[in-house]
Design a protein around this motif. Structure first.
Motif, PDB file in Angstrom:
ATOM      1  N   ARG A   1       0.951  -1.252  -0.016  1.00 41.43           N
ATOM      2  CA  ARG A   1       0.278   0.103  -0.059  1.00 41.43           C
ATOM      3  C   ARG A   1       0.828   1.243   0.148  1.00 41.43           C
ATOM      4  NH1 ARG A   1      -3.353  -0.479   5.156  1.00 41.43           N
ATOM      5  NH2 ARG A   1      -1.516  -0.958   5.935  1.00 41.43           N
ATOM      6  N   TYR A   2       2.183   1.069   0.417  1.00 36.67           N
ATOM      7  CA  TYR A   2       3.012   2.147   0.443  1.00 36.67           C
ATOM      8  C   TYR A   2       3.846   2.787  -0.922  1.00 36.67           C
ATOM      9  CZ  TYR A   2       1.739   1.837   5.383  1.00 36.67           C
ATOM     10  OH  TYR A   2       1.173   1.950   6.712  1.00 36.67           O
ATOM     11  N   ASP A   3       4.018   3.991  -1.020  1.00 42.98           N
ATOM     12  CA  ASP A   3       4.986   4.142  -2.196  1.00 42.98           C
ATOM     13  C   ASP A   3       6.306   4.210  -1.821  1.00 42.98           C
ATOM     14  OD1 ASP A   3       3.051   5.008  -4.482  1.00 42.98           O
ATOM     15  OD2 ASP A   3       2.063   5.904  -2.694  1.00 42.98           O
ATOM     16  N   VAL A   4       6.816   4.728  -0.626  1.00 40.88           N
ATOM     17  CA  VAL A   4       8.059   5.001  -0.092  1.00 40.88           C
ATOM     18  C   VAL A   4       8.115   4.577   1.440  1.00 40.88           C
ATOM     19  CG1 VAL A   4       7.847   7.324   0.290  1.00 40.88           C
ATOM     20  CG2 VAL A   4      10.131   6.371  -0.022  1.00 40.88           C
ATOM     21  N   VAL A   5       9.092   3.859   1.813  1.00 40.32           N
ATOM     22  CA  VAL A   5       9.392   3.831   3.273  1.00 40.32           C
ATOM     23  C   VAL A   5      10.792   4.397   3.652  1.00 40.32           C
ATOM     24  CG1 VAL A   5      10.086   2.146   4.883  1.00 40.32           C
ATOM     25  CG2 VAL A   5       8.355   1.462   3.392  1.00 40.32           C
ATOM     26  N   VAL A   6      10.798   5.091   4.732  1.00 39.02           N
ATOM     27  CA  VAL A   6      11.637   5.843   5.201  1.00 39.02           C
ATOM     28  C   VAL A   6      12.225   5.309   6.545  1.00 39.02           C
ATOM     29  CG1 VAL A   6      12.815   8.154   6.420  1.00 39.02           C
ATOM     30  CG2 VAL A   6      11.048   8.035   4.515  1.00 39.02           C
ATOM     31  N   LEU A   7      13.596   4.660   6.419  1.00 41.53           N
ATOM     32  CA  LEU A   7      14.211   3.654   7.677  1.00 41.53           C
ATOM     33  C   LEU A   7      14.952   4.646   8.207  1.00 41.53           C
ATOM     34  CD1 LEU A   7      14.284   1.095   8.964  1.00 41.53           C
ATOM     35  CD2 LEU A   7      16.050   0.309   7.469  1.00 41.53           C
ATOM     36  N   GLY A   8      14.597   4.968   9.541  1.00 44.99           N
ATOM     37  CA  GLY A   8      15.602   5.717  10.263  1.00 44.99           C
ATOM     38  C   GLY A   8      16.592   4.692  11.413  1.00 44.99           C
ATOM     39  N   GLU A   9      17.126   5.301  12.253  1.00 43.82           N
ATOM     40  CA  GLU A   9      17.836   4.518  13.351  1.00 43.82           C
ATOM     41  C   GLU A   9      16.900   3.573  14.051  1.00 43.82           C
ATOM     42  OE1 GLU A   9      21.984   6.034  14.245  1.00 43.82           O
ATOM     43  OE2 GLU A   9      20.579   7.796  14.785  1.00 43.82           O
ATOM     44  N   ILE A  10      16.353   2.622  13.802  1.00 45.75           N
ATOM     45  CA  ILE A  10      15.619   1.798  14.608  1.00 45.75           C
ATOM     46  C   ILE A  10      16.422   0.896  15.616  1.00 45.75           C
ATOM     47  CG2 ILE A  10      13.692   1.883  12.955  1.00 45.75           C
ATOM     48  CD1 ILE A  10      14.529  -0.915  11.944  1.00 45.75           C
TER      49      ILE A  10
ATOM     50  N   GLU B   1      11.267  -7.391  -0.402  1.00 46.75           N
ATOM     51  CA  GLU B   1      10.253  -7.644  -1.157  1.00 46.75           C
ATOM     52  C   GLU B   1       9.615  -6.455  -1.873  1.00 46.75           C
ATOM     53  OE1 GLU B   1       8.319 -12.169  -0.018  1.00 46.75           O
ATOM     54  OE2 GLU B   1       7.325 -10.243   0.850  1.00 46.75           O
ATOM     55  N   PHE B   2       9.399  -5.284  -0.853  1.00 42.29           N
ATOM     56  CA  PHE B   2       8.783  -4.134  -0.967  1.00 42.29           C
ATOM     57  C   PHE B   2       9.677  -3.357  -2.287  1.00 42.29           C
ATOM     58  CE2 PHE B   2       8.986   0.358   0.039  1.00 42.29           C
ATOM     59  CZ  PHE B   2       7.537   1.007  -0.602  1.00 42.29           C
ATOM     60  N   VAL B   3      10.979  -3.331  -1.892  1.00 38.27           N
ATOM     61  CA  VAL B   3      11.965  -2.741  -2.809  1.00 38.27           C
ATOM     62  C   VAL B   3      11.928  -3.341  -4.154  1.00 38.27           C
ATOM     63  CG1 VAL B   3      14.101  -1.643  -3.181  1.00 38.27           C
ATOM     64  CG2 VAL B   3      13.098  -1.655  -0.900  1.00 38.27           C
ATOM     65  N   SER B   4      12.121  -4.702  -4.143  1.00 36.11           N
ATOM     66  CA  SER B   4      12.259  -5.370  -5.193  1.00 36.11           C
ATOM     67  C   SER B   4      10.995  -5.408  -6.327  1.00 36.11           C
ATOM     68  CB  SER B   4      12.629  -7.017  -5.106  1.00 36.11           C
ATOM     69  OG  SER B   4      11.645  -7.539  -4.487  1.00 36.11           O
ATOM     70  N   ARG B   5       9.791  -5.240  -5.686  1.00 29.58           N
ATOM     71  CA  ARG B   5       8.721  -5.016  -6.448  1.00 29.58           C
ATOM     72  C   ARG B   5       8.506  -3.562  -6.937  1.00 29.58           C
ATOM     73  NH1 ARG B   5       5.819  -9.180  -6.566  1.00 29.58           N
ATOM     74  NH2 ARG B   5       3.724  -7.967  -6.876  1.00 29.58           N
ATOM     75  N   GLY B   6       9.322  -2.635  -6.726  1.00 30.11           N
ATOM     76  CA  GLY B   6       9.286  -1.373  -7.164  1.00 30.11           C
ATOM     77  C   GLY B   6       9.092  -0.184  -6.225  1.00 30.11           C
ATOM     78  N   GLY B   7       9.125  -0.549  -4.836  1.00 32.08           N
ATOM     79  CA  GLY B   7       8.956   0.420  -3.940  1.00 32.08           C
ATOM     80  C   GLY B   7      10.223   1.277  -3.748  1.00 32.08           C
ATOM     81  N   GLY B   8      10.207   2.479  -3.034  1.00 34.29           N
ATOM     82  CA  GLY B   8      11.135   3.265  -2.710  1.00 34.29           C
ATOM     83  C   GLY B   8      11.617   3.149  -1.276  1.00 34.29           C
ATOM     84  N   LEU B   9      13.326   3.082  -0.962  1.00 36.95           N
ATOM     85  CA  LEU B   9      13.395   3.093   0.432  1.00 36.95           C
ATOM     86  C   LEU B   9      14.460   4.028   0.624  1.00 36.95           C
ATOM     87  CD1 LEU B   9      13.750   1.634   3.389  1.00 36.95           C
ATOM     88  CD2 LEU B   9      15.392   0.159   2.211  1.00 36.95           C
ATOM     89  N   ILE B  10      14.272   4.761   1.640  1.00 38.37           N
ATOM     90  CA  ILE B  10      15.387   5.922   1.919  1.00 38.37           C
ATOM     91  C   ILE B  10      15.709   5.672   3.503  1.00 38.37           C
ATOM     92  CG2 ILE B  10      15.682   8.443   2.342  1.00 38.37           C
ATOM     93  CD1 ILE B  10      13.487   8.948   0.443  1.00 38.37           C
ATOM     94  N   VAL B  11      17.058   5.323   3.638  1.00 45.93           N
ATOM     95  CA  VAL B  11      17.678   4.980   4.963  1.00 45.93           C
ATOM     96  C   VAL B  11      18.401   6.188   5.227  1.00 45.93           C
ATOM     97  CG1 VAL B  11      19.262   3.439   6.151  1.00 45.93           C
ATOM     98  CG2 VAL B  11      17.980   2.665   4.083  1.00 45.93           C
ATOM     99  N   ILE B  12      18.013   6.696   6.567  1.00 46.69           N
ATOM    100  CA  ILE B  12      18.654   7.741   6.896  1.00 46.69           C
ATOM    101  C   ILE B  12      19.596   7.512   8.334  1.00 46.69           C
ATOM    102  CG2 ILE B  12      18.174  10.111   8.252  1.00 46.69           C
ATOM    103  CD1 ILE B  12      15.681  10.356   6.788  1.00 46.69           C
ATOM    104  N   ASP B  13      20.815   7.621   8.099  1.00 41.23           N
ATOM    105  CA  ASP B  13      21.833   7.414   9.438  1.00 41.23           C
ATOM    106  C   ASP B  13      21.771   8.257  10.327  1.00 41.23           C
ATOM    107  OD1 ASP B  13      23.392   5.586  10.692  1.00 41.23           O
ATOM    108  OD2 ASP B  13      24.391   4.916   9.194  1.00 41.23           O
ATOM    109  N   GLY B  14      22.523   8.170  11.528  1.00 41.91           N
ATOM    110  CA  GLY B  14      22.698   9.288  12.366  1.00 41.91           C
ATOM    111  C   GLY B  14      23.681   9.015  13.327  1.00 41.91           C
TER     112      GLY B  14
END
Length: 804
Positions: A444-453, A468-481
């Motif tokens: 259902r999502y278009d993009v996932v933002v992955l922070g410092e979990i 699976e989400f990314v490989s099927r066309g989703g966008g992933l943004i990883v924010i380090d800190g």
């Protein structure tokens, strides 16, 4: 008597021409008819005779009658042969848009540059052209070039084969005045949006001319006829040096004036790729000018749908070669007009705003071809969805969440979990506030933002969902800190997904943030101002205080780097494709500092563009059974559109076993069929690549086995073309560049005003000549002897058959 001249080629040695007043086809038809009538009449007398007299006698009489009638066509036997060795000359004529300038200061101002170049070749009523002068002693080709491979438009080789040896004549006006003129020269019009001077030199190099050149003297030459404005391809000077060493001279003829003509143009339009359907389209128009200092320019944005003016402003030229004009347009009225023309039963998640920027033509302009610039933007009707995952409510997450929650085109779900939050353990499920526990719920999502979990609540199954989400066309943004939580997650679960390797240290002495050359070419980094000033702008932005030290994995692209006090650099923004999706990694979490004193000016634009680059666009159109979409709406000719489709039956159940084709339609005609392969049978999704398409506008529809064509109504538009105004700025003659090419190629540079001097350099290339000879067959004794022989043989055979 020579009013009609036609020819039929029988071999390279000679050909039959017809020089009579009557059409040769009419005479041939009459000869054939006469022969048939004579044969039929003769058969009444010879039918009772024994073979071969019964058919030979009518054939002989019919042949003699046919030869007599053919005299009316005036047959001439033409031969062309070569004595000695011919020199080879290639005239390469620049066909790019800059050759449409007519140089108002020139004596021949009524002709544009291309027309003047062609007149040198074809001549005029008072003076023969170069082709006429050289064609009897040289092997000549005329090619047209802009970008891509040159096209041969005239050749003496073709004439030798046909036996015509015709020289194209010049017209009295511009080349476009008579597009049907013989020879393919005078119908040539400026059309190329870029110029590659090296293309014709590469053609000569590939042909192998000059390999057999005599010692001390070249047998081949290339003559470039151009304004010298090259904006594409390798160095022509280096290629000219290579050709000269192979025995090929390179000469250049400068066409045009070195002074920049008075002109105003649209150079570029900066705008977002997508915008909310109820939002505002904000962008800027780059206006170029020369000779318009202090004059008022009228700039507007129009709809290509109905020509209506959507925005307009008057600006005064400030004397700079380029100036930026910002614009702002309400999107909702445009989308409403488009909706009124939509096909019933078809729902759209995006509507394409087909627009053009226009600057009003000014008195005295050299050309108006560059006064408009088409561009498109997708208006998103369907709300996008974002999932933000983090272990704390840090500043970066707060500003990012607020930015997209304020945007009516977005729905944002934020999950803060781990120690010190309201969710110590990660809740999983398919509802809002839960981490998706299935492929369907995360899709259902278009993009996932992955922070410092934190790593403890995160499980291997969660990593599978993200992968699976990314490989099927989703966008992933990883924010380090600074908490250093991404490295453990990446090492344990997502090493193949996150495109960097951590070095177990932090950089705390950051001096500057520097986009790489690859990054500067990306729309993501165009956060304001002139693109030429982007690098200094980025260096002025507040830098992060702490950056994770990383190295990019193989296959990843580094779009930006940080530089420390020792001038050492480390990646800051890294990206890589993963399956059908894309992953971005940021090595620091302090872009919120860019808001200092300027609010959302840079921060909001960067994040909107980064998110747009990360996620795959949704299906743009759907009906009861099918949905269809593409990865973009505009493509360059070298790009291949990616087509995606989804099928379902009347009950809404996915259909994953159909044979599906994408139909690419231009001007209501199917121009290509693209087979789509099954992407996910459980979701009924399909995908395929259309390959490179010719420039133009297209509609894409699908057909599928088991579905009636009338039921699949969804379609989506795309445009192919590389609109670029670099060909129109500057357009003044580059005499020094052409002189440099000629010097490297062992030739000479001449301006068009003294171009006739080139003949003295080209004539010595040839040590031979082409000889034409004609035998007027119908007036020669050969033709009459043939008739007499036929009649004589017929008389002898009649005598032997007893008819005489």
């Amino acid at each position: 008597m020579m009013g009609i001249v036609n020819s039929f080629c029988f071999s390279m040695l000679g050909s039959i021409r017809f020089a009579g007043d009557l059409s040769p086809w009419l005479v041939i038809a009459a000869a054939g008819l006469g022969a048939v009538l004579v044969a039929l009449i003769y058969l009444r007398e010879s039918a009772s005779l024994a073979a071969p007299y019964n058919y030979l006698l009518p054939a002989l009489r019919a042949s003699s009658v046919a030869l007599v009638i053919l005299v009316l066509a005036g047959p001439v036997w033409h031969r062309r042969y070569t004595v000695g060795t011919l020199g080879r000359i290639v005239f390469a004529v620049d066909q790019s848009e800059s050759m449409s300038v007519d140089d108002s200061s020139a004596d021949t101002a009524s002709y544009n540059r291309l027309s003047r170049a062609l007149r040198l070749l074809t001549g005029s009523s008072s003076q023969p052209g170069w082709l006429d002068t050289l064609s009897k002693s040289h092997d000549i080709d005329v090619v047209a070039f802009s970008s891509g491979d040159p096209i041969t438009i005239w050749s003496t080789g073709d004439d030798v084969a046909s036996g015509s040896a015709s020289i194209p004549s010049s017209t009295a006006g511009r080349p476009s005045d008579n597009p049907t003129e013989s020879g393919g020269l005078t119908g040539l019009v400026p059309s190329g949006v870029r110029t590659d001077l090296s293309s014709s030199l590469q053609m000569m190099q590939a042909s192998g001319d000059g390999d057999a050149a005599g010692v001390g003297q070249s047998k081949a030459a290339l003559v470039l006829m151009t304004d010298g404005r090259s904006n594409e391809g390798p160095s022509a000077t280096d290629l000219a040096t290579s050709l000269h060493s192979a025995g090929i001279e390179v000469h250049t003829i400068g066409i045009g004036s070195p002074d920049e003509p008075d002109d105003v143009m649209i150079v570029r339009v900066e705008r977002p790729d997508t915008v909310a359907a109820d939002g505002t389209l904000v962008g800027s128009i780059m206006v170029g000018q020369s000779g318009m200092d202090g004059r008022e320019l009228s700039v507007r944005v129009e709809s290509n749908l109905d020509g209506s003016v959507l925005w307009q402003s008057n600006v005064v030229s400030d004397g700079r070669s380029q100036q930026t004009v910002p614009f702002s347009i309400a999107v909702e009225p445009i989308v409403d007009r488009i909706h009124n023309q939509s096909v019933r039963g078809v729902q759209r998640s995006t509507e394409v705003l087909d627009l053009r920027a226009v600057v009003e033509p000014m008195l005295g302009e050299s050309t108006t071809a560059n006064n408009s610039f088409p561009f498109r933007t997708a208006a998103s009707i369907r709300d996008r969805r974002m999932l933000i995952l983090d272990g704390s409510s840090r500043w970066e997450v707060r500003y990012l969440r607020n930015l997209f929650e304020r945007d009516p085109a977005w729905e944002v779900d934020t999950l803060l979990f781990g120690p010190g939050t309201d969710m110590p353990r990660l809740r999983r499920g398919s509802q809002s506030g839960e981490f998706p526990d299935s492929r369907e719920s995360i899709s259902r999502y278009d993009v996932v933002v992955l922070g410092e979990i934190p790593i403890d609540p995160f499980e291997a199954t969660d990593a599978v969902r993200l992968r699976e989400f990314v490989s099927r066309g989703g966008g992933l943004i990883v924010i380090d800190g600074r908490y250093d939580r991404i490295a453990p997650i990446a090492n344990k679960f997502l090493s193949d997904l996150i495109p960097v390797r951590h070095q177990d240290r932090m950089i705390t002495t950051v001096e500057s943030l520097l986009p790489t050359a690859v990054g500067l070419d990306q729309p993501t980094f165009h956060i304001g101002g002139d693109p030429a000033d982007l690098e200094p702008l980025w260096q002025q932005l507040p830098v992060p205080t702490t950056v994770a030290a990383v190295t990019a994995q193989e296959g990843a692209e580094v779009w930006a780097e940080v530089q420390d006090a020792d001038a050492a650099r480390s990646p800051w923004l890294v990206t890589r494709l993963f399956g059908a999706g894309r992953v971005f990694y940021l090595a620091a979490d302090q872009t919120w500092r860019w808001r200092y004193k300027v609010a959302d000016r840079f921060h909001a634009r960067f994040w909107n563009q980064l998110v747009a680059a990360a996620m795959q666009p949704p299906y743009s159109s759907s009906d009861e059974y099918a949905a269809i979409g593409t990865d973009k709406i505009e493509y360059s000719p070298s790009e291949s559109p990616v087509i995606r489709a989804r099928l379902q039956d009347t009950g809404g159940k996915a259909v994953g076993d159909a044979t599906v084709d994408a139909l690419i339609i231009a001007n209501d005609q199917v121009v290509a069929t693209v087979p789509l392969s099954v992407d996910d049978p459980a979701r009924g999704t399909y995908q395929g690549s259309a390959g490179m398409l010719a420039e133009g506008a297209y509609q894409i529809r699908i057909r599928a086995s088991g579905f009636d064509a009338s039921a699949l109504q969804a379609s989506t538009p795309i445009w192919v073309g590389q609109w670029n105004m670099s060909e129109s700025s500057p357009v003044g003659l580059d005499a020094s560049g052409l002189a440099e090419i000629a010097s490297a190629g062992g030739g000479v540079y001449l301006h068009e005003s003294s171009a006739a001097q080139i003949l003295e350099r080209l004539k010595p290339l040839s040590s031979g000549t082409i000889v034409d000879s004609d035998i007027v067959v119908w007036q020669s004794f050969y033709w009459f002897w043939a008739v007499i022989v036929l009649l004589g043989v017929e008389w002898l055979m009649r005598k032997r058959a007893g008819l005489v």
